[in-house]
Scaffold this motif. Sequence first.
Motif, PDB file in Angstrom:
ATOM      1  N   MET A 142       0.841  -1.188   0.000  1.00  0.00           N
ATOM      2  CA  MET A 142       0.000   0.000   0.000  1.00  0.00           C
ATOM      3  C   MET A 142       0.880   1.243   0.000  1.00  0.00           C
ATOM      4  N   ASP A 143       0.703   2.055  -1.026  1.00  0.00           N
ATOM      5  CA  ASP A 143       1.528   3.240  -1.225  1.00  0.00           C
ATOM      6  C   ASP A 143       0.862   4.441  -0.562  1.00  0.00           C
ATOM      7  N   TRP A 144       1.051   4.564   0.754  1.00  0.00           N
ATOM      8  CA  TRP A 144       0.442   5.635   1.522  1.00  0.00           C
ATOM      9  C   TRP A 144       1.168   6.955   1.301  1.00  0.00           C
ATOM     10  N   ASN A 145       0.401   8.032   1.325  1.00  0.00           N
ATOM     11  CA  ASN A 145       0.950   9.386   1.358  1.00  0.00           C
ATOM     12  C   ASN A 145       0.662   9.960   2.737  1.00  0.00           C
ATOM     13  N   ILE A 146       1.692  10.095   3.567  1.00  0.00           N
ATOM     14  CA  ILE A 146       1.517  10.529   4.952  1.00  0.00           C
ATOM     15  C   ILE A 146       1.578  12.052   5.040  1.00  0.00           C
ATOM     16  N   ILE A 147       0.565  12.623   5.694  1.00  0.00           N
ATOM     17  CA  ILE A 147       0.551  14.049   5.971  1.00  0.00           C
ATOM     18  C   ILE A 147       1.241  14.251   7.318  1.00  0.00           C
ATOM     19  N   GLN A 148       2.323  15.026   7.328  1.00  0.00           N
ATOM     20  CA  GLN A 148       3.216  15.062   8.477  1.00  0.00           C
ATOM     21  C   GLN A 148       2.616  15.690   9.733  1.00  0.00           C
ATOM     22  N   CYS A 159      -2.920  11.292  16.433  1.00  0.00           N
ATOM     23  CA  CYS A 159      -2.935  10.571  15.167  1.00  0.00           C
ATOM     24  C   CYS A 159      -2.493  11.465  14.017  1.00  0.00           C
ATOM     25  N   PHE A 160      -1.979  10.833  13.008  1.00  0.00           N
ATOM     26  CA  PHE A 160      -1.577  11.503  11.781  1.00  0.00           C
ATOM     27  C   PHE A 160      -2.432  10.968  10.637  1.00  0.00           C
ATOM     28  N   LYS A 161      -2.609  11.787   9.626  1.00  0.00           N
ATOM     29  CA  LYS A 161      -3.463  11.425   8.496  1.00  0.00           C
ATOM     30  C   LYS A 161      -2.619  10.904   7.339  1.00  0.00           C
ATOM     31  N   ALA A 162      -3.179   9.935   6.633  1.00  0.00           N
ATOM     32  CA  ALA A 162      -2.519   9.386   5.444  1.00  0.00           C
ATOM     33  C   ALA A 162      -3.564   9.144   4.369  1.00  0.00           C
ATOM     34  N   GLU A 163      -3.129   9.193   3.125  1.00  0.00           N
ATOM     35  CA  GLU A 163      -4.017   8.978   1.977  1.00  0.00           C
ATOM     36  C   GLU A 163      -3.539   7.775   1.185  1.00  0.00           C
ATOM     37  N   LEU A 164      -4.496   7.101   0.547  1.00  0.00           N
ATOM     38  CA  LEU A 164      -4.167   5.887  -0.196  1.00  0.00           C
ATOM     39  C   LEU A 164      -5.122   5.690  -1.355  1.00  0.00           C
ATOM     40  N   TYR A 172      -8.785   7.658   3.288  1.00  0.00           N
ATOM     41  CA  TYR A 172      -8.104   8.535   4.226  1.00  0.00           C
ATOM     42  C   TYR A 172      -8.035   7.797   5.565  1.00  0.00           C
ATOM     43  N   ALA A 173      -6.843   7.693   6.111  1.00  0.00           N
ATOM     44  CA  ALA A 173      -6.657   6.937   7.353  1.00  0.00           C
ATOM     45  C   ALA A 173      -5.978   7.798   8.402  1.00  0.00           C
ATOM     46  N   TRP A 174      -6.276   7.488   9.677  1.00  0.00           N
ATOM     47  CA  TRP A 174      -5.629   8.134  10.804  1.00  0.00           C
ATOM     48  C   TRP A 174      -4.940   7.055  11.633  1.00  0.00           C
ATOM     49  N   PHE A 175      -3.648   7.224  11.878  1.00  0.00           N
ATOM     50  CA  PHE A 175      -2.857   6.213  12.589  1.00  0.00           C
ATOM     51  C   PHE A 175      -2.072   6.881  13.705  1.00  0.00           C
ATOM     52  N   THR A 176      -1.683   6.060  14.687  1.00  0.00           N
ATOM     53  CA  THR A 176      -0.904   6.594  15.806  1.00  0.00           C
ATOM     54  C   THR A 176       0.437   5.874  15.930  1.00  0.00           C
ATOM     55  N   GLN A 189      -2.705  -1.877   6.060  1.00  0.00           N
ATOM     56  CA  GLN A 189      -1.456  -2.033   6.805  1.00  0.00           C
ATOM     57  C   GLN A 189      -0.412  -1.177   6.111  1.00  0.00           C
ATOM     58  N   GLY A 190       0.790  -1.168   6.676  1.00  0.00           N
ATOM     59  CA  GLY A 190       1.887  -0.485   6.013  1.00  0.00           C
ATOM     60  C   GLY A 190       2.185   0.915   6.505  1.00  0.00           C
ATOM     61  N   LEU A 191       1.530   1.345   7.594  1.00  0.00           N
ATOM     62  CA  LEU A 191       1.816   2.648   8.184  1.00  0.00           C
ATOM     63  C   LEU A 191       2.639   2.457   9.467  1.00  0.00           C
ATOM     64  N   PRO A 192       3.414   3.455   9.878  1.00  0.00           N
ATOM     65  CA  PRO A 192       4.252   3.309  11.083  1.00  0.00           C
ATOM     66  C   PRO A 192       3.452   3.505  12.366  1.00  0.00           C
ATOM     67  N   GLY A 193       2.440   2.679  12.529  1.00  0.00           N
ATOM     68  CA  GLY A 193       1.584   2.749  13.712  1.00  0.00           C
ATOM     69  C   GLY A 193       0.218   2.171  13.408  1.00  0.00           C
ATOM     70  N   LEU A 194      -0.511   1.840  14.445  1.00  0.00           N
ATOM     71  CA  LEU A 194      -1.827   1.227  14.295  1.00  0.00           C
ATOM     72  C   LEU A 194      -2.810   2.204  13.657  1.00  0.00           C
TER      73      LEU A 194
END
Length: 282
Positions: A142-148, A159-164, A172-176, A189-194
């Motif tokens: 999964m090629d996520w684009n993480i918003i810093q 949490c931080f936002k990511a796009e896929l 749009y996902a929010w992970f911690t 999956q594939g983000l640096p946090g749940l």
Amino acid sequence: MKKLLILFLLLLPQILSAQLVGPYLRDSKNKKIIDTCRYSMLYKYKFYTDTTRRYPFFDKFVLEVGNKSSRYYSYLADQMDSVFVKSKGHGGISPHLKLGLKSNEKANYDDFYKDYPQKGLLTVCSGILQREFIYTESIPQMDWNIIQEQDTIILGYPCFKAELKFRGRKYYAWFTPQIPINEGPWKFQGLPGLILSVRESTGFFEWDIIEIKKSSRPIYTYAHDGVLQQKCSRKEYLKIQKLSWSDPIALSTSFGQKWVVGNSPGKPGDIKYPPIPALELE
């Protein structure tokens, strides 16, 4: 339609004359341990069953993360199985009513196993018309684009936002990062946090974390009693899934199940449901 039906029939092995037996359920007596759980997460899942009425349904899904693998499954379906098995299918009251579920609560018979039966593989078991379709694929990249920038707080976790963009849909996902687990609901999956929350861009699908807890309970896989199991590829499964609403009589009669429309035997093409939004479009 004839070409679609012929294509579907070619995808199935030569067991099309088999009769369907009983309901779709998982008997807790017929399960095996595949791992030990470390974390257990509960998600509220909002989804739609067609693209026209825009009437949402809700389910609860459990994500169990173990030492070697993970399992994602419907809590409501698991509860309905228990009620049905205990009553042995009798009693005159449906499991749905016995559990006190609302009219907009609907159990999904879809199980997802990551890193099972071996590392790097995803196994999907999905119930369609009293049959379980099983396919295995490599765990998708999964090629996520993480918003810093920090975006929000969920259950007390920043949490931080990511796009896929994934298989025809945008999410749009929010992970911690405070929970360093490379996991999330469904196939995510594939983000640096749940992953705690996900929104699909059209609004057809939403996941929201309800509970996070440590656990040491077993992670199971089930023998699905009352249904016939059918192995297929992911692409074949998508065609079967589409046929379940575009021509359910064609699909079910290919299993040996008879339909009655009015007072006459149902024929392929007699019934067509509104399109069901699929998580994967390609």
